[in-house]
Enzyme design. Sequence first.
Site, PDB file in Angstrom:
ATOM      1  N   LEU A  33      12.233   9.140  94.966  1.00  0.00           N
ATOM      2  CA  LEU A  33      12.546  10.656  95.485  1.00  0.00           C
ATOM      3  C   LEU A  33      12.790  10.718  96.950  1.00  0.00           C
ATOM      4  CD1 LEU A  33       9.323  12.432  93.438  1.00  0.00           C
ATOM      5  CD2 LEU A  33      11.919  12.404  93.210  1.00  0.00           C
ATOM      6  N   ASP A  58      10.714   2.344  93.628  1.00  0.00           N
ATOM      7  CA  ASP A  58      11.999   1.543  94.255  1.00  0.00           C
ATOM      8  C   ASP A  58      12.657   0.908  93.093  1.00  0.00           C
ATOM      9  OD1 ASP A  58      13.760   0.265  95.867  1.00  0.00           O
ATOM     10  OD2 ASP A  58      12.243  -0.335  96.934  1.00  0.00           O
ATOM     11  N   SER A 124      32.558   4.173  94.928  1.00  0.00           N
ATOM     12  CA  SER A 124      33.059   5.484  95.592  1.00  0.00           C
ATOM     13  C   SER A 124      34.629   5.231  96.102  1.00  0.00           C
ATOM     14  CB  SER A 124      32.489   5.568  96.811  1.00  0.00           C
ATOM     15  OG  SER A 124      32.937   6.495  97.563  1.00  0.00           O
ATOM     16  N   THR A 126      35.664   5.705  98.593  1.00  0.00           N
ATOM     17  CA  THR A 126      35.643   5.463  99.926  1.00  0.00           C
ATOM     18  C   THR A 126      36.191   4.064 100.217  1.00  0.00           C
ATOM     19  OG1 THR A 126      34.427   5.694 101.850  1.00  0.00           O
ATOM     20  CG2 THR A 126      33.301   4.761 100.101  1.00  0.00           C
ATOM     21  N   TYR A 148      28.022   2.187 104.754  1.00  0.00           N
ATOM     22  CA  TYR A 148      28.021   2.732 103.311  1.00  0.00           C
ATOM     23  C   TYR A 148      28.936   2.197 102.276  1.00  0.00           C
ATOM     24  CZ  TYR A 148      28.670   6.128  99.645  1.00  0.00           C
ATOM     25  OH  TYR A 148      28.707   6.832  98.123  1.00  0.00           O
ATOM     26  N   LYS A 152      29.042  -0.497  99.183  1.00  0.00           N
ATOM     27  CA  LYS A 152      29.386  -0.133  97.537  1.00  0.00           C
ATOM     28  C   LYS A 152      30.428  -1.447  97.204  1.00  0.00           C
ATOM     29  CE  LYS A 152      27.724   3.598  96.480  1.00  0.00           C
ATOM     30  NZ  LYS A 152      26.754   3.983  95.608  1.00  0.00           N
ATOM     31  N   TYR A 176      33.857   7.204  92.362  1.00  0.00           N
ATOM     32  CA  TYR A 176      34.100   8.650  92.431  1.00  0.00           C
ATOM     33  C   TYR A 176      34.933   9.241  93.265  1.00  0.00           C
ATOM     34  CZ  TYR A 176      29.192   7.970  90.207  1.00  0.00           C
ATOM     35  OH  TYR A 176      28.123   7.718  89.637  1.00  0.00           O
ATOM     36  N   PHE A 177      35.596  10.292  93.125  1.00  0.00           N
ATOM     37  CA  PHE A 177      36.347  10.791  94.163  1.00  0.00           C
ATOM     38  C   PHE A 177      35.521  11.959  94.769  1.00  0.00           C
ATOM     39  CE2 PHE A 177      40.685   9.068  95.108  1.00  0.00           C
ATOM     40  CZ  PHE A 177      40.488   8.073  94.154  1.00  0.00           C
ATOM     41  N   GLY A 293      37.389   9.135 111.227  1.00  0.00           N
ATOM     42  CA  GLY A 293      37.061   8.313 110.125  1.00  0.00           C
ATOM     43  C   GLY A 293      37.885   9.207 108.605  1.00  0.00           C
TER      44      GLY A 293
HETATM   45  P1  NAD Z   1      21.535  11.920  95.634  1.00  0.00           P
HETATM   46  O1  NAD Z   1      20.979  11.264  97.026  1.00  0.00           O
HETATM   47  O2  NAD Z   1      21.625  13.202  95.424  1.00  0.00           O
HETATM   48  O3  NAD Z   1      21.052  10.840  94.476  1.00  0.00           O
HETATM   49  C1  NAD Z   1      20.510   9.340  95.093  1.00  0.00           C
HETATM   50  C2  NAD Z   1      19.110   9.573  94.409  1.00  0.00           C
HETATM   51  O4  NAD Z   1      18.737   8.026  94.521  1.00  0.00           O
HETATM   52  C3  NAD Z   1      18.227  10.439  95.022  1.00  0.00           C
HETATM   53  O5  NAD Z   1      17.275  11.127  93.989  1.00  0.00           O
HETATM   54  C4  NAD Z   1      17.203   9.282  95.605  1.00  0.00           C
HETATM   55  O6  NAD Z   1      15.852   9.727  95.833  1.00  0.00           O
HETATM   56  C5  NAD Z   1      17.360   8.172  95.121  1.00  0.00           C
HETATM   57  N1  NAD Z   1      17.181   6.849  95.404  1.00  0.00           N
HETATM   58  C6  NAD Z   1      17.702   6.384  96.725  1.00  0.00           C
HETATM   59  N2  NAD Z   1      17.491   5.105  96.874  1.00  0.00           N
HETATM   60  C7  NAD Z   1      16.435   4.627  95.824  1.00  0.00           C
HETATM   61  C8  NAD Z   1      15.798   3.567  95.533  1.00  0.00           C
HETATM   62  N3  NAD Z   1      16.038   2.327  96.403  1.00  0.00           N
HETATM   63  N4  NAD Z   1      14.798   3.447  94.410  1.00  0.00           N
HETATM   64  C9  NAD Z   1      14.681   4.595  93.690  1.00  0.00           C
HETATM   65  N5  NAD Z   1      15.582   5.850  93.889  1.00  0.00           N
HETATM   66  C10 NAD Z   1      16.580   5.874  94.951  1.00  0.00           C
HETATM   67  O7  NAD Z   1      23.247  11.385  95.674  1.00  0.00           O
HETATM   68  P2  NAD Z   1      24.300  11.598  94.819  1.00  0.00           P
HETATM   69  O8  NAD Z   1      25.271  12.459  95.341  1.00  0.00           O
HETATM   70  O9  NAD Z   1      23.679  11.934  93.396  1.00  0.00           O
HETATM   71  O10 NAD Z   1      24.896  10.068  94.614  1.00  0.00           O
HETATM   72  C11 NAD Z   1      24.721   9.103  93.628  1.00  0.00           C
HETATM   73  C12 NAD Z   1      25.170   7.970  93.841  1.00  0.00           C
HETATM   74  O11 NAD Z   1      26.677   8.370  93.581  1.00  0.00           O
HETATM   75  C13 NAD Z   1      24.999   7.282  94.878  1.00  0.00           C
HETATM   76  O12 NAD Z   1      24.887   5.747  94.588  1.00  0.00           O
HETATM   77  C14 NAD Z   1      26.419   7.732  95.901  1.00  0.00           C
HETATM   78  O13 NAD Z   1      26.485   6.583  96.700  1.00  0.00           O
HETATM   79  C15 NAD Z   1      27.305   7.573  94.799  1.00  0.00           C
HETATM   80  N6  NAD Z   1      28.274   8.579  95.197  1.00  0.00           N
HETATM   81  C16 NAD Z   1      28.228   9.792  95.457  1.00  0.00           C
HETATM   82  C17 NAD Z   1      29.403  10.716  96.054  1.00  0.00           C
HETATM   83  C18 NAD Z   1      29.259  12.111  96.160  1.00  0.00           C
HETATM   84  O14 NAD Z   1      29.969  12.589  96.803  1.00  0.00           O
HETATM   85  N7  NAD Z   1      27.896  12.718  95.967  1.00  0.00           N
HETATM   86  C19 NAD Z   1      30.688  10.027  95.911  1.00  0.00           C
HETATM   87  C20 NAD Z   1      30.907   8.785  95.734  1.00  0.00           C
HETATM   88  C21 NAD Z   1      29.753   8.014  95.274  1.00  0.00           C
HETATM   89  C1  UD1 Z   2      33.143  11.926 102.393  1.00  0.00           C
HETATM   90  C2  UD1 Z   2      32.572  10.610 103.004  1.00  0.00           C
HETATM   91  C3  UD1 Z   2      33.094   9.646 101.612  1.00  0.00           C
HETATM   92  C4  UD1 Z   2      32.115   9.890 100.683  1.00  0.00           C
HETATM   93  C5  UD1 Z   2      32.382  11.567 100.247  1.00  0.00           C
HETATM   94  C6  UD1 Z   2      31.465  11.754  99.365  1.00  0.00           C
HETATM   95  C7  UD1 Z   2      33.625  10.577 105.332  1.00  0.00           C
HETATM   96  C8  UD1 Z   2      34.651  10.184 106.452  1.00  0.00           C
HETATM   97  N1  UD1 Z   2      33.706  10.408 104.083  1.00  0.00           N
HETATM   98  O1  UD1 Z   2      34.350  12.056 101.927  1.00  0.00           O
HETATM   99  O2  UD1 Z   2      33.011   8.216 102.102  1.00  0.00           O
HETATM  100  O3  UD1 Z   2      32.351   9.365  99.586  1.00  0.00           O
HETATM  101  O4  UD1 Z   2      32.252  12.132 101.301  1.00  0.00           O
HETATM  102  O5  UD1 Z   2      29.976  11.832  99.800  1.00  0.00           O
HETATM  103  O6  UD1 Z   2      32.357  11.129 105.593  1.00  0.00           O
HETATM  104  N2  UD1 Z   2      35.486  19.220 105.949  1.00  0.00           N
HETATM  105  C9  UD1 Z   2      35.726  20.204 106.916  1.00  0.00           C
HETATM  106  N3  UD1 Z   2      34.566  20.909 107.204  1.00  0.00           N
HETATM  107  C10 UD1 Z   2      33.106  20.300 106.862  1.00  0.00           C
HETATM  108  C11 UD1 Z   2      33.302  19.249 106.062  1.00  0.00           C
HETATM  109  C12 UD1 Z   2      34.309  18.432 105.578  1.00  0.00           C
HETATM  110  O7  UD1 Z   2      36.625  20.716 107.149  1.00  0.00           O
HETATM  111  O8  UD1 Z   2      32.123  21.023 107.289  1.00  0.00           O
HETATM  112  C13 UD1 Z   2      36.817  18.621 105.456  1.00  0.00           C
HETATM  113  C14 UD1 Z   2      36.800  17.114 105.759  1.00  0.00           C
HETATM  114  O9  UD1 Z   2      37.659  17.068 106.843  1.00  0.00           O
HETATM  115  C15 UD1 Z   2      37.734  16.578 104.403  1.00  0.00           C
HETATM  116  C16 UD1 Z   2      37.375  17.745 103.316  1.00  0.00           C
HETATM  117  O10 UD1 Z   2      36.678  18.723 104.135  1.00  0.00           O
HETATM  118  O11 UD1 Z   2      39.335  16.896 104.773  1.00  0.00           O
HETATM  119  C17 UD1 Z   2      36.352  16.911 102.686  1.00  0.00           C
HETATM  120  O12 UD1 Z   2      35.399  16.440 103.190  1.00  0.00           O
HETATM  121  P1  UD1 Z   2      33.926  15.993 102.641  1.00  0.00           P
HETATM  122  O13 UD1 Z   2      33.385  16.871 101.596  1.00  0.00           O
HETATM  123  O14 UD1 Z   2      33.115  15.424 103.654  1.00  0.00           O
HETATM  124  O15 UD1 Z   2      34.202  14.568 101.666  1.00  0.00           O
HETATM  125  P2  UD1 Z   2      35.347  13.515 102.251  1.00  0.00           P
HETATM  126  O16 UD1 Z   2      35.681  13.312 103.600  1.00  0.00           O
HETATM  127  O17 UD1 Z   2      36.533  13.215 101.358  1.00  0.00           O
END
Ligand code: NAD
Ligand code: UD1
Length: 335
Positions: A33, A58, A124, A126, A148, A152, A176-177, A293
Amino acid sequence: MNILLTGGCGYIGSHVAVVLMSAGHQVFIVDDLSNSRRDVVGNIAEIAGRSPAFYEGDVGDVAFVRDIFRRHQIEAVIHLAGFKSVGESVQWPLKYYQNNICGSLGLFQAMEAESVSKLVFSSSATIYGDPQYLPVDEAHPQHVTNAYGRSKLHIEDMLRDISASRPSLGVVCLRYFNPVGAHDSGLIGEYPRGIPNNLMPYVVQVASGKREVLSVFGGDYPTPDGTGVRDFIHVMDLAEGHLAALNFLSSNKGWHAFNLGTGRGFSVLEMIRAFEKESGRTVPFRMAARREGDVACSYADVQSAERALKWKATRVLEDMCSSAWLFQNRLSTKD
Ligand code: NAD
Ligand code: UD1
């Protein structure tokens, strides 16, 4: 199947839980949490019609996780727990290495000790860095620029080594995108803490009046309208990708990586317009400097996932916007 879902109270994890339970699986969530709320478990139960088991703790705590494996004869793990903010990881790299890498290490040790042999890991896009060609396929060179992303990549590499040493293990890394949107009940979705970093949660908060104006980071990219282009994927499509990966592991072993995206890019301005249309609200924005970035354009080659996993994203941008808006409105009514 009995499945351990780490990070199951989070944004993506809660949707994965719903999809797994709807497919008849038993879900055991482990979440500390640190970035989510306990009441998410109740919301998952409301959608699925039954409750997942929930363990607060954890994922890196080997004894704790081994105990859950033993007690419930867990057959597969879907590992999403981790920290995910790029900016924070640049400021606090050790926090990211500790939680993401050490947490994963503990989980993998527990899996080995209890002979759990199926794993789906959330990686990711990324890890590809600035795309050298588009669409980005799984063979694209890897280049990370922050802790970060490096966490990954390290975990993916760690899994490659582990699976090479253990032929009975099956591992799928899902890259994931840009996941956006929410379940169409509006009961689960993304709860950003503080000021959102990502585009969609910021747009939602501007539309709801919580924030005044959206800064569009960069209007001079070499893209059709000058703003960044991303492969936005509906979180329910993404969640279904995890079920597909699990099914793939029923007949495949070894290490595999797949992109999860739609294969199509939309610009920031296209996203704003679609959101305005779906919400009926105006989203005031101003053009701002590029964010350090950021890349101009990124979208996935999804052929490999479609072929191997027999999975395809089906929801469109309008679904992503309308569900995110519904979730925000439910949230506002509750708060
Ligand atoms: P989130 O923060 O909403 O969910 C992650 C969950 O993991 C949270 O509920 C947090 O409490 C829990 N957590 C963190 N560290 C923990 C630990 N050590 N032990 C147990 N629980 C722990 O994030 P999300 O957006 O749901 O992302 C989930 C996964 O997907 C992450 O690994 C993230 O890096 C990856 N990911 C997310 C995105 C995105 O855009 N959301 C994109 C690419 C990859
Ligand atoms: C970001 C992270 C990436 C991560 C992903 C999902 C960075 C540099 N990259 O990706 O590593 O996997 O989130 O968590 O942080 N934008 C705006 N205004 C805003 C926010 C975003 O214009 O307030 C634009 C950004 O410049 C980008 C697009 O929206 O062009 C998407 O941004 P975002 O949602 O943050 O995703 P990523 O940058 O692709």
